[in-house]
Every structure is written in structure tokens, then in C-alpha cells.
Design a protein around this motif. Structure first.
Motif, PDB file in Angstrom:
ATOM      1  N   PHE A  95      -8.009  -2.948   0.620  1.00 51.85           N
ATOM      2  CA  PHE A  95      -7.763  -3.185   2.042  1.00 51.85           C
ATOM      3  C   PHE A  95      -8.685  -2.347   2.906  1.00 51.85           C
ATOM      4  O   PHE A  95      -9.244  -2.821   3.893  1.00 51.85           O
ATOM      5  N   LYS A  96      -8.838  -1.067   2.523  1.00 52.84           N
ATOM      6  CA  LYS A  96      -9.695  -0.195   3.322  1.00 52.84           C
ATOM      7  C   LYS A  96     -11.117  -0.721   3.345  1.00 52.84           C
ATOM      8  O   LYS A  96     -11.784  -0.704   4.373  1.00 52.84           O
ATOM      9  N   THR A 106     -15.152 -16.696   1.937  1.00 51.08           N
ATOM     10  CA  THR A 106     -14.485 -15.551   2.552  1.00 51.08           C
ATOM     11  C   THR A 106     -13.561 -15.978   3.661  1.00 51.08           C
ATOM     12  O   THR A 106     -13.164 -15.173   4.486  1.00 51.08           O
ATOM     13  N   SER A 107     -13.212 -17.261   3.671  1.00 53.26           N
ATOM     14  CA  SER A 107     -12.443 -17.704   4.829  1.00 53.26           C
ATOM     15  C   SER A 107     -11.015 -17.204   4.813  1.00 53.26           C
ATOM     16  O   SER A 107     -10.368 -17.130   5.835  1.00 53.26           O
ATOM     17  N   PHE A 108     -10.483 -16.848   3.620  1.00 57.71           N
ATOM     18  CA  PHE A 108      -9.104 -16.367   3.564  1.00 57.71           C
ATOM     19  C   PHE A 108      -9.035 -14.984   2.958  1.00 57.71           C
ATOM     20  O   PHE A 108      -8.088 -14.648   2.263  1.00 57.71           O
ATOM     21  N   ASN A 109     -10.057 -14.197   3.222  1.00 53.56           N
ATOM     22  CA  ASN A 109     -10.194 -12.895   2.582  1.00 53.56           C
ATOM     23  C   ASN A 109      -8.927 -12.047   2.673  1.00 53.56           C
ATOM     24  O   ASN A 109      -8.343 -11.666   1.669  1.00 53.56           O
ATOM     25  N   PHE A 110      -8.485 -11.797   3.898  1.00 56.55           N
ATOM     26  CA  PHE A 110      -7.327 -10.917   4.071  1.00 56.55           C
ATOM     27  C   PHE A 110      -6.043 -11.575   3.579  1.00 56.55           C
ATOM     28  O   PHE A 110      -5.179 -10.922   3.004  1.00 56.55           O
ATOM     29  N   SER A 111      -5.921 -12.872   3.818  1.00 59.25           N
ATOM     30  CA  SER A 111      -4.686 -13.549   3.388  1.00 59.25           C
ATOM     31  C   SER A 111      -4.540 -13.462   1.885  1.00 59.25           C
ATOM     32  O   SER A 111      -3.472 -13.164   1.363  1.00 59.25           O
ATOM     33  N   VAL A 123      -4.907 -11.791   9.124  1.00 58.54           N
ATOM     34  CA  VAL A 123      -4.237 -12.796   8.297  1.00 58.54           C
ATOM     35  C   VAL A 123      -3.800 -13.969   9.163  1.00 58.54           C
ATOM     36  O   VAL A 123      -4.016 -15.135   8.821  1.00 58.54           O
ATOM     37  N   LEU A 157      -1.666   3.040   4.695  1.00 59.52           N
ATOM     38  CA  LEU A 157      -2.589   2.662   5.768  1.00 59.52           C
ATOM     39  C   LEU A 157      -2.028   3.138   7.095  1.00 59.52           C
ATOM     40  O   LEU A 157      -0.810   3.193   7.295  1.00 59.52           O
ATOM     41  N   GLU A 195      -6.731 -16.015  10.149  1.00 54.58           N
ATOM     42  CA  GLU A 195      -7.303 -16.832   9.066  1.00 54.58           C
ATOM     43  C   GLU A 195      -6.434 -18.022   8.727  1.00 54.58           C
ATOM     44  O   GLU A 195      -6.920 -19.119   8.488  1.00 54.58           O
ATOM     45  N   MET A 229      -3.272 -22.250   2.623  1.00 55.17           N
ATOM     46  CA  MET A 229      -4.106 -21.085   2.338  1.00 55.17           C
ATOM     47  C   MET A 229      -4.017 -20.682   0.865  1.00 55.17           C
ATOM     48  O   MET A 229      -5.023 -20.348   0.252  1.00 55.17           O
ATOM     49  N   ILE A 241     -11.334  -3.579   5.621  1.00 55.83           N
ATOM     50  CA  ILE A 241     -11.225  -3.150   7.019  1.00 55.83           C
ATOM     51  C   ILE A 241     -12.566  -2.613   7.503  1.00 55.83           C
ATOM     52  O   ILE A 241     -12.979  -2.885   8.634  1.00 55.83           O
ATOM     53  N   GLU A 299     -14.793  -5.405   8.269  1.00 55.80           N
ATOM     54  CA  GLU A 299     -14.382  -6.069   9.486  1.00 55.80           C
ATOM     55  C   GLU A 299     -14.808  -5.257  10.705  1.00 55.80           C
ATOM     56  O   GLU A 299     -15.312  -5.805  11.685  1.00 55.80           O
ATOM     57  N   GLN A 300     -14.606  -3.944  10.626  1.00 51.90           N
ATOM     58  CA  GLN A 300     -14.968  -3.104  11.767  1.00 51.90           C
ATOM     59  C   GLN A 300     -16.461  -3.130  12.004  1.00 51.90           C
ATOM     60  O   GLN A 300     -16.917  -3.149  13.144  1.00 51.90           O
ATOM     61  N   LEU A 314      -4.468  -4.354  12.243  1.00 44.87           N
ATOM     62  CA  LEU A 314      -5.700  -5.128  12.083  1.00 44.87           C
ATOM     63  C   LEU A 314      -5.573  -6.142  10.971  1.00 44.87           C
ATOM     64  O   LEU A 314      -5.950  -7.307  11.120  1.00 44.87           O
ATOM     65  N   ARG A 370     -17.439  -6.082  13.791  1.00 44.00           N
ATOM     66  CA  ARG A 370     -16.965  -6.179  15.166  1.00 44.00           C
ATOM     67  C   ARG A 370     -17.690  -5.228  16.094  1.00 44.00           C
ATOM     68  O   ARG A 370     -17.564  -5.320  17.291  1.00 44.00           O
ATOM     69  N   THR A 397      -4.772  -0.547  -1.961  1.00 43.98           N
ATOM     70  CA  THR A 397      -5.061   0.228  -0.750  1.00 43.98           C
ATOM     71  C   THR A 397      -6.562   0.336  -0.528  1.00 43.98           C
ATOM     72  O   THR A 397      -7.056   0.106   0.581  1.00 43.98           O
ATOM     73  N   THR A 405       0.818  -1.207   0.000  1.00 42.09           N
ATOM     74  CA  THR A 405       0.000   0.000   0.000  1.00 42.09           C
ATOM     75  C   THR A 405       0.852   1.258   0.000  1.00 42.09           C
ATOM     76  O   THR A 405       0.341   2.356   0.135  1.00 42.09           O
TER      77      THR A 405
END
Lengths: 187, 662
Positions: B268-269, B235-240, A152, A140, A155, A172, B272, B275-276, A147, B279, B265, A136
Motif C-alpha cells: 500500500f505504501k 493498472t486500472s484497478f490497482n488499489f481495488s 478505490v 497506515l 477506480e 472490478m 501511495i 500516486e503522490q 487516500l 499528483r 502494508t 494493515t
């Protein structure tokens, strides 16, 4: 078409063909690309296996690599000395793994090595933070980066040691739909 | 296989073991390139394996094997290259793909979803344009009677002087009105030209066909979107996956790299934010209370504006009855002004109300869209009432018919007795008195509305976005407070307003294209320029929203609204086709009591008689009602089965999840 080239012996070319995903023509083409980076350093005769290493700066300036945020890590992973200075063997290896024909497992292995910045055979939180910041360009906030890294690890960490081992990573990445198409350089 | 000429004889076991080892080594050689070793190691292992195999198997026919392998690899590569080129070609055929990708990388998928929607609409309008242009406008222009041969095709004498003025043409009167662009120009001859082209039938079928096609394609897109949504939802590995597979190693161009960084970017935002949101801890009771309050306020606003519109329309009808000349500017334009003011202030009000609700931004957008949609329905209502008033011309028609007979009598001037034939007196078509042509008038209203809507949108973009951005940028140096962070700052792209504008515009096109075949053409032009103008405006004058959120993968919400508007738009057209008699001296249906009679006429003349009988039986209510009942029941059945499939799907997913987590 006869063996008119005098750079490699026929056995060498065959051996390279067996060890990479390239055909003979492509290996010769790659050799010329390698040589174009520094014609004065690379001899035209490789039959006696000269020990020639090109410094990282030349490799990193190649058009295929210069815009990649991970180019330094890629060169380090594939180079013999671990510093990014590559011989022709390393060069061929690198592009072979990154080519279209390489299988998923092979790519996953090297991808893991690339993203493991501190070379400790685990992708830990600091490695993840470096990766995100490179991706990025530091846009960020630290909270957001944190976060993302936590997510990561949550997961992908199957053995719950707070970092990703090769098995976690492979498990993964093997399911990722985009991995093969993005982890690919065409040369 | 040859055995080695070593000293001792080889036993059967050892032979078998040797064979096995040789096979293993051969396999190793074949898969050597897949091994994650350094080249040096690979080369030495290769040499060793080759020596071993050679020793125990003689010449492997190395040459042949290698050649075949090289050939196979070359063919595979050629095939891959071909596939790649074909994909590139297919992508290149999709218009504006690069523009939209650029916008997506900088502004997120929700803003990009508007442009993707716009492009999809453009496709539909191209097809509608093709139908109306090719099957209605071109045949009449080529094979119908030319301009000036009939009264309906000629500008009346009184208007001739101003017929070519720009102002008249801009208003779509004058020469524009008496051309293939509008309903009134078309002649009611059953067949025209040497091709015997059935013009009225074609007009009718194209009108019905455009609506049918639109329905079909909207529903098909909704179904396809629903399928996608149900499918790959892992969606189990979304961020990875975002982290490790989002950078495209093929990028070799600094600009593309910039876009990719921005896109990553943004992605990711977005993740996030999701995710927020998931939560967030909610005080359920307070939230619920606030949401109920917000909905109540929104309903009050809608009810208030609805009543205001109704009241204003009633007043304008009263004014019209008493003659508009007696009233000033405000009274004459009251309806338009009220509508514009409501359209300006209510969305902002809804925005404020929605901050009470504290929803996920995507859901908040949907509520916003829904409320503004309800508001705009009021607009639609007034527009239709206004048109209906103008259509109620039955009294007028009788008067005109009487006048025409009087005028004809005056022509003959009593020289010919009634029951003898005489050479018809030649009258210039421009001098013939005309009946009112409400269809052309309705068509003109729609065209004017579309044009003024387009102008308004463009001017709003230029002033609201561009001039504002210029002002903020250049006056920031000499202003007391920071213009960029405070008021007015740069504008954000208004997704809801633009999407609704697009949907309602399309509704107008659907309503009006039966009366003005030129509407799809105008709309294609409008959408084309809109795309370029808005893409430029977004990249140049707007800033990304603070919380970029991911548009839902399916755009079924937009589709649902579009479907609703499509349904509403077809009601007036269908009503007029079925219940209102067409004008008696203009258009392809003049002379008939109802427009759909063209079908029965065609069945009589062009089809064998038994066809007509079959059709008569098929349109019997006794047959149609059971058919409708059958369809309702099958809808219910399909709905029930699809529900059960969804549940089974969820169960399987849960099982898979638990297996994976073990």
C-alpha cells in the motif's frame, strides 16, 4: 463401499452433495471437523436434522480461520442468525463457497457481503476504511487510509454514487488475476 | 418420455412445455451449488425440483448420474492436487524463495529486487563453474601429467620452502599457483590421456563459450523482461485489487500472517508513493533548472575524479620506473588509496546532488546507479592499465630465453659436441629456470582482487551495519541524544552500492576466468555466502526506507549495465587471444604464436580436409562483410516493426479504455 455411516441418511448426503462442491467423503470429513469443535454439543446422528448451533468463538478459533483478519465477517455472512453462530448447514456452505471449485461469480457475491461491514448492500467509505485498517493492522496514517479509499471508489465506482454496489464490485473483481487463488480456504 | 396418468389427455403443446420445464428443473439441480442461497433454501428448492422431475420423468437413473458426477469430481480434485503439488515442488526447487519473500514483505520490492538479481547471478555462475570445472580443471587433474613432472607444474626450488605457508597460499602463490587453478599449470600437449582429450582446444572453447553463454543469457533475460512489461500492464484497478485480493485466505500460521500484514502494508505504501508522485504539481522551470544544475555538478565530479585517477596512475608508473624502494608507504599505495577514498565519498556526494533533482525514487535510483557506474569505470581503467604494464614483458622474455640457453649449456658443460645425440641429463623440474608467465600473473591479480573485494564487503557489513546497529541499540540508554532517530540511527539497505558491487564483481570474473579457471568456483562460493550473510544482515540490522517504492517489474536497467560490463570485460580477453603471443613455457598454448592457432591446428588434424577448405572460404572477408551488413539491416527492420506493433498496442488499449468507461 457401502453406506456404513449412520450420521446422515443417504438422501441427506446426496442432497448435500448436490448443494455443495464436496463429495460424500469430504462432507463426512467436514462433519467430523465441525463436531471436533464441540463434541458434547454436536450429536452423532443427524438423520432427524437436530438444531445445533456452535458459537462464533469456536468457529473463529479453527486453525484455518484464526489468522484471518476477516474471520468475524466471514462467520457473520454465512451464519443464519447473522452473528457468527453457525449450524452444520452454514458450516458446509461456508467452506463450499471458499473451496477451489467454486466459480468466480459465487465467490464475488460472498466477498462483497463480507466486505460490507454495515450490511447495507453497499460498500461505502467507512467499510473501505475498516477493510484497510484490518489489512494493515492500523499501520497506515489516517491520510494514507483516506487516500486509498478515495482511489478505490474512483477506480471501481461506475455509477458514481460514492459507494460500491454489487455490480461495481463484481465488475472490478472479475478481472482480478489473484482473486480466485486468494479467496480460497482449503479444509 | 412417460406422461403422467392424469385424468385429461395431454396435448402436444403441453407435452413440449412440460418437457421444457423438466429440462429446466434438471439444469437447476445441476447448478444448484452455484447459487448464492442459504443451505436451507437450496435444500428445499432441490427437493421440490427433484419431486417435479421424478413425477414427470420417472426414475432418472439417479444412482448412475450421481456416481458419474462423484467420480468426475474426484478425478478433477486429484488432478488439481497433483498440479498444486507440482507447483509446490517447482517452487521448492528455487533456492532462497522463502528468504526473499520475507525480505520483500518487510522491505519492499526494490530491496528484494537486489536479492533476486543476486540469485540470478548465482545461477549463471553455477553454469560457468560447471563448464570450467568439468571441461578444464577435472580433465587436466585426472588425465594430464601430475604435479612435479614438468617444470611448469612444479614449484621452483627457490620458493619451495615457503610454498605451503598459509600466507603464501592466501596470496595464491606457492602450491596454489602451480595447480589446476591457474593457466600456467596446463600442458600444451595436443591430446592427453587415453580419451585423447584435446586439452588446449577445450581450454580455448570453454573460455570463448563462457563469454558466449553469458551474452546469450543476459540478452535473453532482457528480451523476456521487455515482453512481460509490455503484456499485463493493467493498472486500472490497482488499489481495488490490492484491497480486496491481497489477503491470502489460505494463511493458517501466525508467522506467515505477520509477513503478509507487513507485505500488504508495504505494498500500500508503495502504491501511495506512486500516486503522490503522479499528483505532484511541478514548477516546471525551476525543476528543469535544478536538474540541469545537478547534472552539471555530477559531471564536474566525475571529470574531476577521472582526472585525479589518470594523474595518480601516471605518477605510479613513474615511481615504478624509478624503483619502488625509494618511496614511502603513501607513494607505494597511492593508487589504491585514492580509489578507495573516491569510492567512499563520491557516492555520498551524488546522493546530496540528487536531492536537488526531486525525482521519483525509482528514477532517482537509476540516476544514482548510472553516476556511480561511471565512477567505477575509472577504477576499471586503472586496473587494466596496471595489468597491461605488467604484461609488457617482451624484453624480459628475451633475457630469460638467453639465460635458459646459457644454463643448459652449463649443464652439459661442454662434454658433448653439438651434433651428436646423448642421453638427456635428468634435471629435477624444480631447478629449471622459468620464463615469465604473464597469464598466471594476471589470473592471480584477478583472484586476489575478488578475494579482497569479498573480504571488504563482509567487513563493511559487519562493521557498518551490524556493529552500528548494536551500538545504537545498546548505547541509546546512556547517550545524550536519541541515537535511533538522530545520528547515526540504523542503516538502510544501500541498493545502488550493492547492485553495482555485484555487477563489477561479475565483470572481474568474466575478465579473469580465461586466465584462472578457478574464478567461477570462487565466485559461486562467494555468492552463496553473500546471500546468507546479506539476508541475515538486512533482516537484523537494517530498517526499511522511508519511502518504499516499487521496483520496476523488469530489471532491465540492471541488465543493461550488466551487458555493458560484459562487453567491456570481454574486450581485454579477446584482445589478448588475438594479438598477444602466449608465454613460451607455460599454459596450454605455449609454443604457438597466437592463442587462436589451436583452432586451425584442430581443423588440420581432427577434421577431414574439405572441412578446412570450407572454413577457409567462410572466413574470407569478402563473405563476412556482406553478412555483417545483412545483420545490421535486419536489426533495423525488426526495430521498425516492433515500434509499429507497440503503437498499435497502445491504440488498442486506448480503445479498450474508452469502451470500458462508456
Amino acid at each position: 463401499m457401502g453406506n456404513k455411516q449412520t450420521i446422515f441418511t443417504p438422501e441427506q448426503l446426496d442432497a448435500y452433495q448436490d448443494c455443495t462442491f464436496f463429495t460424500r467423503k469430504e462432507i463426512l470429513r467436514l462433519f467430523y471437523r465441525y463436531r471436533d469443535l464441540a463434541p458434547q454439543l454436536v450429536p452423532l446422528d443427524y438423520t432427524d436434522k437436530p438444531d445445533v448451533t456452535l458459537p462464533y468463538e469456536l468457529i473463529g478459533s479453527m486453525p484455518e480461520l484464526k489468522d484471518n483478519p476477516f474471520r468475524q465477517r466471514i462467520a457473520e455472512v454465512f451464519s443464519e442468525d447473522g452473528d457468527g453462530n453457525m449450524t452444520l448447514d452454514d458450516f458446509l456452505d461456508m467452506f463450499s463457497v471458499l473451496s477451489e471449485m467454486a466459480p468466480r461469480d459465487l465467490k464475488a457475491y460472498y466477498a462483497f457481503k463480507i466486505y460490507d461491514f454495515n450490511n447495507d448492500d453497499y460498500i461505502c467509505k467507512s467499510d473501505l476504511e475498516k477493510t484497510v485498517n484490518k489489512l494493515t493492522r492500523n499501520e497506515l496514517t489516517p491520510e494514507e487510509v483516506s487516500l486509498v479509499c478515495e482511489k478505490v471508489i474512483y477506480e471501481a465506482d461506475a455509477d458514481n454514487d460514492g459507494k460500491l454496489s454489487l455490480e461495481d464490485f463484481q465488475h472490478m473483481i472479475v478481472r482480478a488475476p489473484d482473486f480466485l487463488s486468494t479467496f480460497h480456504i482449503r479444509i | 418420455s412417460d406422461s403422467d396418468s392424469e385424468e385429461e389427455p395431454i396435448t402436444e403443446e403441453e407435452l413440449a412445455k412440460l418437457k421444457e420445464e423438466v429440462e429446466e428443473k434438471k439444469k437447476l439441480i445441476a447448478t444448484l451449488r452455484n447459487k448464492p442461497w442459504k443451505m436451507k433454501k437450496k435444500l428445499s428448492v432441490l427437493k421440490e425440483a427433484q419431486l417435479f422431475v421424478e413425477k414427470f420423468e420417472g426414475a432418472l437413473g439417479k444412482g448412475k448420474g450421481k456416481k458419474f458426477y462423484a467420480y468426475k469430481v474426484m478425478m478433477t480434485k486429484k488432478w488439481m492436487k497433483f498440479q498444486r503439488d507440482f507447483e509446490n515442488f517447482k517452487t521448492a526447487c528455487i533456492p532462497w524463495e522463502m528468504k526473499i519473500k520475507e525480505i520483500e514483505s518487510h522491505f519492499g520490492s526494490s530491496v528484494a529486487s537486489y536479492f533476486i538479481f543476486l540469485r540470478w547471478m548465482y545461477g549463471i555462475n553455477m553454469i560457468l563453474f560447471g563448464l570450467t570445472f568439468g571441461l578444464v580443471m577435472v580433465p587436466e587433474a585426472l588425465m594430464g601429467k601430475p604435479y612435479g613432472s614438468l617444470p611448469r607444474k612444479t614449484v621452483p626450488r627457490a620458493e619451495e620452502a615457503s610454498a605451503m605457508n598459509f600466507a603464501t597460499l592466501w596470496d595464491f602463490s606457492g602450491f596454489a599457483q602451480y595447480s589446476v587453478l591457474f593457466y600456467g599449470y596446463y600442458n600444451n600437449q595436443r591430446t592427453i590421456g587415453w580419451l585423447k582429450f584435446r586439452m588446449p582446444l577445450s581450454y580455448f572453447l570453454v573460455g570463448v563459450g563462457t563469454i558466449g553463454y553469458s551474452f546469450m543469457i543476459v540478452i535473453r533475460t532482457m528480451a523476456r523482461n521487455a515482453n512481460e512489461e509490455g503484456g499485463g500492464d493493467d493498472t486500472s484497478f490497482n488499489f481495488s485489487w490490492k484491497m480486496f485480493t491481497s489477503w491470502d485466505y489460505l494463511i493458517g500460521n501466525p508467522e506467515t500472517a505477520d509477513n503478509k500484514f507487513a507485505s500488504i502494508t508495504t505494498s500500500f505504501k508503495e502504491a501511495i508513493v506512486e500516486e503522490q508522485e503522479s499528483r505532484k504539481e511541478e514548477n516546471i522551470h525551476l525543476t528543469r533548472f535544478l536538474r540541469v544544475l545537478a547534472n552539471f555538478l555530477a559531471l564536474c565530479t566525475l571529470a574531476g575524479s577521472g582526472y585525479l585517477i589518470f594523474f595518480v596512475v601516471r605518477r605510479s608508473q613513474k615511481f615504478a620506473l624509478e624503483g619502488l624502494e625509494n618511496y614511502g608507504w603513501w607513494e607505494r599505495n597511492e593508487v589504491n588509496m585514492v580509489m578507495s577514498l573516491l569510492g567512499m565519498f563520491c557516492p555520498t556526494l551524488f546522493d546530496v546532488i540528487s536531492s536537488l533533482e526531486n525525482y521519483h525514487p525509482r528514477i532517482a535510483l537509476r540516476w544514482q546507479l548510472g553516476r556511480i557506474f561511471a565512477l567505477f569505470l575509472g577504477n576499471l581503467y586503472t586496473f587494466i592499465i596496471a595489468l597491461m604494464d605488467e604484461i609488457n614483458l617482451k624484453a624480459k622474455e628475451k633475457i630469460v630465453k638467453y639465460n635458459i640457453s646459457v644454463w643448459e649449456a652449463s649443464l652439459y658443460n661442454g662434454t658433448i659436441p653439438e651434433n651428436s645425440t646423448a642421453p638427456p641429463i635428468h634435471v629435477d623440474p624444480a631447478d629449471v629456470p622459468r620464463g615469465p608467465c604473464w597469464e598466471t600473473m594476471v589470473g592471480q591479480e584477478f583472484v586476489r582482487l575478488t578475494v579482497s573485494d569479498t573480504m571488504t564487503t563482509y567487513i563493511t557489513i559487519l562493521i557498518g551495519d551490524f556493529l552500528r546497529a548494536v551500538f545504537v541499540r545498546f548505547f541509546n540508554y546512556c547517550w545524550c541524544w536519541d541515537l535511533e532517530y538522530g545520528f547515526p540511527s540504523y542503516s538502510e539497505f544501500d541498493i545502488s552500492g550493492n547492485v553495482l558491487g555485484l555487477i563489477f564483481n561479475q565483470g572481474m570474473i568474466w575478465m579473469g576466468s580465461f586466465y584462472a579457471p578457478c574464478l567461477p568456483a570462487i565466485n559461486v562460493f562467494r555468492l552463496h555466502t553473500s546471500m546468507y550473510l546479506q539476508c541475515w544482515a538486512v533482516m537484523c540490522c537494517n530498517v526499511p526506507q522511508e519511502r518504499v517504492f516499487k521496483a520496476s517489474r523488469s530489471n532491465n536497467f540492471y541488465m543493461a549495465m550488466l551487458l555493458f560490463i560484459l562487453f567491456l570485460s570481454t574486450l581485454p580477453a579477446v584482445y589478448t587471444i588475438v594479438s598477444i603471443p602466449p608465454s613460451f613455457d607455460c599454459g596450454p598454448f605455449s609454443g604457438k604464436t597466437r592463442m587462436f592457432e589451436v583452432i586451425s591446428e584442430t581443423l588440420e588434424h581432427d577434421f577431414p580436409s574439405w572441412f578446412g577448405k570450407v572454413f577457409g572460404y567462410a572466413s574470407n572477408p569478402g563473405l563476412i562483410l556482406p553478412f555483417i551488413l545483412l545483420m545490421v539491416l535486419s536489426i533495423y527492420y525488426l526495430n521498425a516493426t516492433s515500434k509499429s506493433y507497440k503503437e498499435a498496442n497502445l491504440e488498442l488499449k486506448k480503445k479498450l479504455q474508452s469502451v470500458r468507461n462508456r
